[in-house]
Design a protein around this motif. Structure first.
Motif: not given
Length: 480
Positions: A177-185, A189-195, A214-223
């Protein structure tokens, strides 16, 4: 069902104030002057701690990694020098890593690449391999590294188009399970999707990684990191964030759900329950921040509070709680499952926290619903002096007893061990870029993990991005 304050107070009395309720690692070092290098005789090199550790570190003539006598290392991947099977350069900024037994005697490693924001910001982003891309604007992702019995190495992309892939966690069913440590939407910051999500990467079945979800049920935050309780099925997740400080989360799967390869992808975005932790002491008093604990063996009871909007559509998850609702901690980073619970790192605390320290490791016991302080590092008075550890980050439970911890502090960087009884000892020192006068650039250690047979310790120097395999006369560590 909540653990009541009365229940916690009663349990604490039964166990002698709850000190060392569970887990194999007991009270560990509390201050830099108690740490390993002060226990090595400078002239003879003898270990004065009754056999703890492996002796002093010997400078590396190649200027990469200092190790004890009898140990050696091998470079597995090196960003800018090694290549993927596709012919593209190994991505940079190695971070969280786990090992898996592969086919025909191979060892497989999934390696995060902590690359944030647009691809143009990085010389060696994760290649956009067809079918494996979440957001083509993002630079991060994971690679899978195969080490064959004859020593040959192969590497390929596991997932691409994600951002700031920091730590993560190995699952009991053999995936990462790889975790994104960001809250960019999307649109920032140049992103085309929520992170700010968690993704699953299968090191063996390449087809399972297509069309990343994305496994959104784990939440969107700085994982930062995640572990899975193999008995109960809960996931525990850390958040590395400030203003306000981050949270520890627990995800409870929906009733009747059974974990397994590919099963998480089948769940709805709002599946299960995501909750943040709330701690209280043996007297029933609410604890607002983990930095309040200033004594090894401190035990807190833990309740769990529902997250109102796990996808953080308008307000960051950690900001959805008012004072008194949840407990916070600075730099909640690495985690590892072992001894029937989760080891959890708070890397350091400064002015943004009630009390300052240079590192904590906690143990969460899911059966007792308690959090016990196992490691407390005092503020390092001089990070430029070799011998004082600070800033624990990635962590693993050692097959030889105790913990192995990757340092991400100030000044000189180490891999260090901690025994069951509280002794610490050095395992390796970064000599490539350790923040000293001789090597003024700085890079942390990351991705510390043992091979499945326990014979090889893998670890990364994050920048430029080097994966190392360490071998030597490993031994069971005495309590000291």
């Amino acid at each position: 069902m909540s653990l009541t304050r009365r229940d916690f107070a009663r349990n604490s009395a039964i166990t002698g104030a709850g000190v060392a309720l569970a887990g194999s690692v007991g009270a560990l070092a509390t201050a830099p002057q108690a740490l390993a290098s002060t226990d090595i005789d400078a002239e003879s090199g003898a270990d004065a701690r009754g056999g703890v550790g492996y002796g002093p570190l010997i400078p590396d003539p190649d200027g990469i990694l200092a190790l004890p006598a009898g140990f050696k290392y091998r470079v597995i991947t090196y960003s800018g020098k090694t290549k993927l099977e596709s012919g593209e350069i190994t991505p940079s900024n190695h971070d969280g890593t786990a090992t898996f037994d592969g086919p025909r005697g191979t060892t497989l490693l999934v390696n995060n690449h902590e690359l944030k924001g647009p691809r143009a910001n990085w010389k060696y982003p994760v290649p956009l391999t067809e079918g494996l891309v979440y957001d083509p604007a993002a630079s991060g992702g994971c690679t899978v590294v195969e080490v064959r019995p004859d020593g040959r190495v192969a590497e390929w992309v596991g997932i691409a188009g994600t951002s700031t892939n920091c730590a993560g966690g190995r699952t009991p069913w053999g995936t990462w399970l790889t975790c994104e440590e960001t809250e960019d939407k999307a649109g920032s910051n140049g992103m085309t999707k929520d992170h700010g999500y968690v993704f699953e990467v299968d090191p063996i079945d390449h087809r399972a990684n297509r069309d990343p979800k994305p496994l959104k049920f784990f939440g969107r935050y700085a994982h930062e990191a995640v572990v899975i309780d193999p008995k109960r099925g809960h996931a525990y997740l850390t958040e590395d964030a400030a203003s306000p400080n981050g949270l520890l989360f627990r995800w409870t799967p929906p009733q009747g759900f059974e974990h397994g390869r590919g099963k998480l992808r089948t769940l709805a975005d709002d599946a299960g329950a995501l909750q943040a932790f709330k701690c209280f002491d043996s007297g029933g008093q609410f604890v607002d921040d983990l930095s309040r604990a200033t004594k090894i063996g401190t035990v807190y009871g833990v309740d769990w509070v529902d997250v109102p909007d796990r996808d953080a559509k308008t307000v960051a998850v950690r900001k959805q709680f008012t004072a008194g609702q949840v407990t916070r901690a600075r730099k909640l980073e690495g985690m590892w499952w072992g001894d029937g619970g989760a080891y959890i790192v708070s890397s350091f605390a400064r002015a943004e926290s009630p009390v300052q320290h240079d590192g904590q490791v906690w143990f969460y016991d899911p059966k007792r619903r308690t959090l016990t302080l196992k490691v407390l590092l005092g503020v390092n008075p001089d990070p430029s002096v070799d011998g004082a550890f600070d800033g624990p980050d990635n962590i693993t439970v050692s097959p030889y007893g105790g913990l192995v911890i990757a340092e991400d502090g100030e000044g000189i960087q180490h891999l260090f061990g901690a025994t069951d009884s509280g002794k610490t000892y050095p395992i390796a020192r970064n000599e490539l870029n350790n923040g000293t006068e001789e090597a003024p650039e700085y890079s942390e250690f990351t991705g510390v993990t043992f091979s499945c047979d326990g014979k090889i310790l893998f670890a990364n120097i994050q920048e430029p991005g080097i994966m190392l395999a360490i071998t030597g006369p490993w031994k069971r560590q005495k309590r000291g």
